[in-house]
Design an enzyme around this catalytic site. Structure first.
Site, PDB file in Angstrom:
ATOM      1  CG  ASP A  22      -0.973 -15.906   8.851  1.00 24.46           C
ATOM      2  OD1 ASP A  22      -1.783 -16.255   8.016  1.00 24.46           O
ATOM      3  OD2 ASP A  22      -0.817 -14.780   9.297  1.00 24.46           O
ATOM      4  CB  SER A  23       0.690 -15.219   4.766  1.00 24.65           C
ATOM      5  OG  SER A  23       0.090 -14.522   5.266  1.00 24.65           O
ATOM      6  CB  CYS A  35      -3.947 -18.447   7.113  1.00 26.76           C
ATOM      7  SG  CYS A  35      -3.753 -17.341   5.560  1.00 26.76           S
ATOM      8  CD  GLU A  66       3.291  -9.488   8.342  1.00 29.48           C
ATOM      9  OE1 GLU A  66       4.661  -9.813   8.604  1.00 29.48           O
ATOM     10  OE2 GLU A  66       2.409 -10.555   8.815  1.00 29.48           O
ATOM     11  CB  CYS A  76      -7.617 -11.096   7.639  1.00 25.82           C
ATOM     12  SG  CYS A  76      -5.839 -10.973   7.392  1.00 25.82           S
ATOM     13  CG  HIS A 110      -2.079 -10.152   9.127  1.00 28.42           C
ATOM     14  ND1 HIS A 110      -2.011 -11.325   8.596  1.00 28.42           N
ATOM     15  CD2 HIS A 110      -0.714  -9.852   9.109  1.00 28.42           C
ATOM     16  CE1 HIS A 110      -0.854 -11.695   8.292  1.00 28.42           C
ATOM     17  NE2 HIS A 110      -0.056 -10.766   8.642  1.00 28.42           N
TER      18      HIS A 110
END
Ligand code: DGL
Length: 267
Positions: free
Chosen positions: A10-11, A73, A151, A185, A187
């Site tokens: 993932d990012s 992702c 994040e 997403c 996240h």
């Protein structure tokens, strides 16, 4: 090959939502995780750039002899949805598994999708849902700030900043009367409790990361590639920028001690 690791990328930390589920349903598997923290966010970039990043991320995982790759992702999964991406190894993104779960879950035929701008622009989830059931109506909303809030650890149920942002982002899907919402997403399941609170208890939330993990188990079962080890599997994490914030995020979200298991790497 069956005892090789499952590669997940993932990012940033979003793919940990897939790892958490993998650890729960496949506890003997080793996992190699790559978070491209030097280049996050992916969701505001062009499809060409996201594709290039995804190819580099997958190439990194391949150097660790993985038996399967999961693009945990939504942005990458959306960009690669209509092209051949990884064809020589078992592979899954998150779009198809989450869309299948949403189609099975909806009772009123109204599904909401929240994701990054790139994901929403691609229409990937709509296409996957309409393929399954053209009768389902879909409402999609981009939520670009969520990735940054997650994040940076703004994840507490009572966090006033995240709540305020979520209220604004969720207004459209609430008004559309959806009974199922895809957290498109990876996240977003980290702030699931806040989203659930605002959407109300009658709305089913679908975690794209967790659905991808279940789908991956199915693929490995089909191809007879589940490990035969009986001992607990190990997670190893690589990030492309500093490790401090990532370690904090893993420890908070997975409640795992990751000392000696997180490494900084270059692609
Ligand atoms: N977790 C990612 C996704 O599922 C990427 C978010 C980002 O880097 O913008 O889309």
């Amino acid at each position: 090959m069956r005892n090789d690791a499952i590669g997940v990328f993932d990012s940033g930390m979003g793919g940990l939502t897939a790892v958490k589920e993998l650890n729960a349903i496949l506890p003997h598997e080793n996992i190699i995780y790559f978070g491209d923290t030097a280049r996050i966010p992916y969701g505001s970039r062009s499809p060409e750039t996201v594709l290039r990043y995804a190819e580099e991320d997958a190439a990194f995982l391949r150097r660790h002899a993985v038996k399967m790759i999961i693009a945990a992702c939504g942005t990458v999964s959306s960009v690669v949805a209509d092209r051949p991406f990884i064809t020589d190894l078992p592979f899954t993104g998150v779009v198809l598994p989450a869309s299948l779960a949403a189609c099975a879950a909806t009772r009123n035929g109204k599904v909401g999708i929240i994701g990054t701008p790139a994901t929403v622009r691609s229409g990937s989830y709509e296409k996957a849902i309409r393929k399954q059931n053209p009768e389902i109506s879909v409402t999609a909303q981009a939520c670009p700030l969520f990735v940054h809030l997650v994040e940076n650890g703004y994840t507490d149920f009572h966090n006033p900043v995240t709540r305020l942002v979520a209220e604004e982002y969720l207004d459209l899907v609430r008004r559309a009367g959806v009974d199922t919402l895809i957290l498109g997403c990876t996240h977003y399941p980290v702030i699931r409790e806040i989203i659930a609170d605002l959407m109300g208890e009658d709305v089913t939330l679908i975690s794209s990361g967790a659905e991808a993990a279940k789908y991956a188990r199915h693929c490995l079962e089909q191809q007879d590639l589940l490990t035969d080890r009986q001992t607990a599997g190990e997670n190893t994490y690589y990030v492309s920028d500093s490790t401090e914030l990532f370690i904090e995020n893993v420890e908070n979200f997975l409640q795992q001690d990751v000392v000696g298991k997180v490494f900084r790497c270059s692609l």
